[in-house]
Design a protein around this motif. Structure first.
Motif, short mmCIF file in Angstrom:
data_model
loop_
_atom_site.label_atom_id
_atom_site.label_comp_id
_atom_site.label_asym_id
_atom_site.label_seq_id
_atom_site.Cartn_x
_atom_site.Cartn_y
_atom_site.Cartn_z
N THR A 1 24.23 29.79 -107.66
CA THR A 1 23.83 31.00 -108.39
C THR A 1 25.02 31.55 -109.17
N THR A 2 24.80 31.82 -110.45
CA THR A 2 25.89 32.26 -111.32
C THR A 2 25.74 33.71 -111.75
N ASN A 3 26.87 34.28 -112.13
CA ASN A 3 26.91 35.66 -112.63
C ASN A 3 27.98 35.71 -113.70
N TYR A 4 27.67 36.35 -114.82
CA TYR A 4 28.62 36.41 -115.94
C TYR A 4 28.84 37.84 -116.41
N ALA A 5 30.04 38.10 -116.89
CA ALA A 5 30.28 39.35 -117.60
C ALA A 5 29.47 39.33 -118.89
N ASP A 6 28.99 40.49 -119.30
CA ASP A 6 28.17 40.56 -120.52
C ASP A 6 28.93 39.99 -121.72
N SER A 7 30.23 40.19 -121.75
CA SER A 7 31.03 39.80 -122.90
C SER A 7 31.12 38.28 -123.09
N VAL A 8 30.79 37.52 -122.05
CA VAL A 8 30.93 36.06 -122.16
C VAL A 8 29.59 35.32 -122.03
N LYS A 9 28.53 36.07 -121.77
CA LYS A 9 27.20 35.43 -121.60
C LYS A 9 26.82 34.65 -122.86
N GLY A 10 26.34 33.44 -122.65
CA GLY A 10 25.95 32.60 -123.77
C GLY A 10 27.09 31.80 -124.38
N ARG A 11 28.32 32.12 -124.00
CA ARG A 11 29.48 31.39 -124.54
C ARG A 11 30.22 30.61 -123.45
N PHE A 12 30.28 31.18 -122.25
CA PHE A 12 31.00 30.54 -121.14
C PHE A 12 30.01 30.00 -120.11
N THR A 13 30.39 28.90 -119.47
CA THR A 13 29.57 28.32 -118.41
C THR A 13 30.46 27.98 -117.23
N ILE A 14 30.09 28.50 -116.06
CA ILE A 14 30.83 28.21 -114.84
C ILE A 14 30.07 27.13 -114.06
N SER A 15 30.83 26.24 -113.44
CA SER A 15 30.23 25.19 -112.62
C SER A 15 31.17 24.87 -111.47
N ARG A 16 30.65 24.19 -110.46
CA ARG A 16 31.50 23.83 -109.33
C ARG A 16 31.05 22.50 -108.74
N ASN A 17 31.99 21.87 -108.08
CA ASN A 17 31.72 20.63 -107.36
C ASN A 17 32.09 20.89 -105.91
N ASN A 18 31.09 21.09 -105.08
CA ASN A 18 31.37 21.45 -103.68
C ASN A 18 32.07 20.31 -102.93
N GLY A 19 31.77 19.08 -103.30
CA GLY A 19 32.40 17.95 -102.63
C GLY A 19 33.88 17.82 -102.93
N SER B 1 34.99 25.09 -112.42
CA SER B 1 35.40 24.96 -113.82
C SER B 1 34.77 26.06 -114.65
N LEU B 2 35.40 26.33 -115.78
CA LEU B 2 34.88 27.31 -116.73
C LEU B 2 34.95 26.69 -118.12
N GLN B 3 33.80 26.38 -118.67
CA GLN B 3 33.72 25.89 -120.05
C GLN B 3 33.59 27.09 -120.97
N MET B 4 34.55 27.23 -121.87
CA MET B 4 34.59 28.39 -122.76
C MET B 4 34.38 27.91 -124.19
N ASN B 5 33.28 28.33 -124.80
CA ASN B 5 32.97 27.98 -126.18
C ASN B 5 32.96 29.21 -127.06
N SER B 6 33.00 29.00 -128.34
CA SER B 6 32.98 30.11 -129.32
C SER B 6 33.99 31.19 -128.95
N LEU B 7 35.19 30.76 -128.68
CA LEU B 7 36.21 31.70 -128.21
C LEU B 7 36.59 32.70 -129.29
N LYS B 8 36.90 33.91 -128.84
CA LYS B 8 37.27 35.01 -129.72
C LYS B 8 38.68 35.48 -129.36
N PRO B 9 39.36 36.14 -130.28
CA PRO B 9 40.68 36.69 -129.94
C PRO B 9 40.64 37.62 -128.73
N ASP B 10 39.53 38.33 -128.54
CA ASP B 10 39.40 39.22 -127.38
C ASP B 10 39.36 38.48 -126.06
#
Length: 121
Positions: free
Chosen positions: A56-74, A79-88
């Motif tokens: 289950t994931t949760n994102y800050a509003d400022s990164v929703k739709g641009r960042f994706t969090i994932s994990r490998n339990n094994g 990891s955090l995939q960050m797309n459409s990055l902004k100076p902020d």
């Protein structure tokens, strides 16, 4: 001793992408939630994204739709995939994990050392 080691930060142009990774190492019993936070000078550390052991994931509003969090339990990684990055998005990014060192210990929060992400042309 539990350690969280981050990698993948750097300099990227606006609109670009970066992928952050974090690996938990050492001796521990179990990892519950994992996540990413960020901090800029003079500001408090803020949540970016979290993910439970069940995915289950949760994102800050400022990164929703641009960042994706994932994990490998094994592999005990997050990891955090960050797309459409902004100076902020420029900040030091910290890996965070809720870990029980042994089966008799309570869960506690552990932090990585931080990795710099700079978004600039």
């Amino acid at each position: 001793q539990v350690q969280l080691v981050e990698s993948g930060g750097g300099l990227v142009q606006p609109g670009g992408s970066l992928r952050l990774s974090c690996a938990a190492s050492g001796s521990f019993f179990s990892i519950n939630a994992m996540g990413w936070y960020r901090q800029t000078p003079g500001k408090e550390r803020e949540l970016v994204a979290t993910i439970t052991s069940g995915g289950t994931t949760n994102y800050a509003d400022s990164v929703k739709g641009r960042f994706t969090i994932s994990r490998n339990n094994g592999k005990n990684t997050v990891s955090l995939q960050m797309n459409s990055l902004k100076p902020d998005d420029t900040a030091v990014y910290y890996c965070n994990a809720l870990i029980a060192p042994t089966r008799w210990d309570r869960y506690d929060y552990y932090w990585g050392q931080g990795t710099q992400v700079t978004v600039s042309s």
